[in-house]
Design an enzyme around this catalytic site. Structure first.
Site, PDB file in Angstrom:
ATOM      1  N   ASP A 145      84.132  -5.238  21.924  1.00 50.23           N
ATOM      2  CA  ASP A 145      83.409  -6.363  21.329  1.00 50.23           C
ATOM      3  C   ASP A 145      82.289  -6.868  22.223  1.00 50.23           C
ATOM      4  OD1 ASP A 145      83.100  -8.305  19.209  1.00 50.23           O
ATOM      5  OD2 ASP A 145      83.942  -9.792  20.563  1.00 50.23           O
ATOM      6  N   SER A 166      80.409 -12.476  15.275  1.00 47.91           N
ATOM      7  CA  SER A 166      80.941 -11.384  14.457  1.00 47.91           C
ATOM      8  C   SER A 166      81.712 -11.936  13.262  1.00 47.91           C
ATOM      9  CB  SER A 166      81.853 -10.491  15.299  1.00 47.91           C
ATOM     10  OG  SER A 166      82.966 -11.223  15.765  1.00 47.91           O
ATOM     11  N   GLN A 216      81.482  -3.144  13.259  1.00 53.36           N
ATOM     12  CA  GLN A 216      81.471  -4.599  13.229  1.00 53.36           C
ATOM     13  C   GLN A 216      80.297  -5.093  12.387  1.00 53.36           C
ATOM     14  OE1 GLN A 216      80.309  -7.614  16.633  1.00 53.36           O
ATOM     15  NE2 GLN A 216      82.472  -7.071  16.911  1.00 53.36           N
TER      16      GLN A 216
END
Length: 229
Positions: A145, A166, A216
């Site tokens: 991430d 996100s 994502q």
């Protein structure tokens, strides 16, 4: 979430099969869900149907500077604008438990658009050891991430980011790996629009085996700014 408040986890046995099982998890604080996760599990199985992409050819991590070393190098330049100096100092002050070595670090003095692709060597700081693979998967999920959504901003460096977060994050684990060993993180953004962006990533073991694939979608809101360099 609120780090001062306990989290209640509700786990649903969505599916339990002979080879595959699915669990749905809802994390709740103050009576409201703050996180929803769906995890799939599979028993190890052999199959003649096997293939993977080819790992990009890049310099080895031992040949590259860490993110901290690159920031220190940039800060030594007396011509660096104050706002960029403050931004880099802020990054440097973060206690990130990840070792990062960018393969092609962006030039902070150049706001020209770049292709929405990035390559990093990444690993967890410290020693994790030969633990259960699920532990390494959890650490890799955290690593994946970091700076992922920022890949979508490379063609739009003329803008100042007002808000970026996100919306969802998915991972597929393909082969065993050690999250405390160097892995190549290949990131690319095939699309952005409507204040949203999609990014995709591949985590490669240094022996060329594709360990995990990531995807994502996030919200990105920007405003125009002019460089004073």
């Amino acid at each position: 979430g609120d780090p001062k408040v306990p989290v209640l986890y509700q786990v649903e046995r969505t599916c339990t099969g002979k080879s595959f099982s699915v669990r749905s998890v809802k994390a709740i604080q103050h009576g409201k869900p703050i996180f929803i996760c769906q995890a799939s599990f599979q028993l190890c199985q052999n199959s003649p149907v096997q293939h993977q992409f080819t790992m990009p050819t890049v310099p080895l991590p031992e040949e590259l500077l860490t993110q901290e070393e690159l920031i220190h190098k940039f800060l030594q330049n007396p011509n660096l604008a104050e706002k960029y100096r403050n931004h880099l100092n802020k990054i440097q002050a973060e206690n990130v438990p990840i070792d990062i070595k960018p393969v092609n670090p962006p030039d902070v003095f150049n706001l020209e658009p770049q292709e929405p692709k990035q390559l990093f060597w990444v690993r967890a700081r410290g020693y994790i050891g030969e633990m259960d693979l699920k532990v390494h998967c959890c650490v890799a999920a955290y690593i994946s991430d970091y700076a992922f959504l920022g890949t979508a901003l490379l063609p739009h460096r003329q803008y100042h980011v007002k808000f970026m977060v996100s919306l969802d994050h998915s991972m597929w684990f393909h082969a065993p790996f050690r999250a405390d060993h160097w892995m190549l993180y290949e990131c690319e953004s095939p699309w952005a629009g409507g204040c949203r962006a999609l990014v995709q990533g591949r985590l490669w073991r240094r022996d060329g085996v594709l360990a995990a694939t990531c995807a994502q979608e996030g919200v990105i809101r920007v405003e125009a700014h002019q460089s004073k360099l």
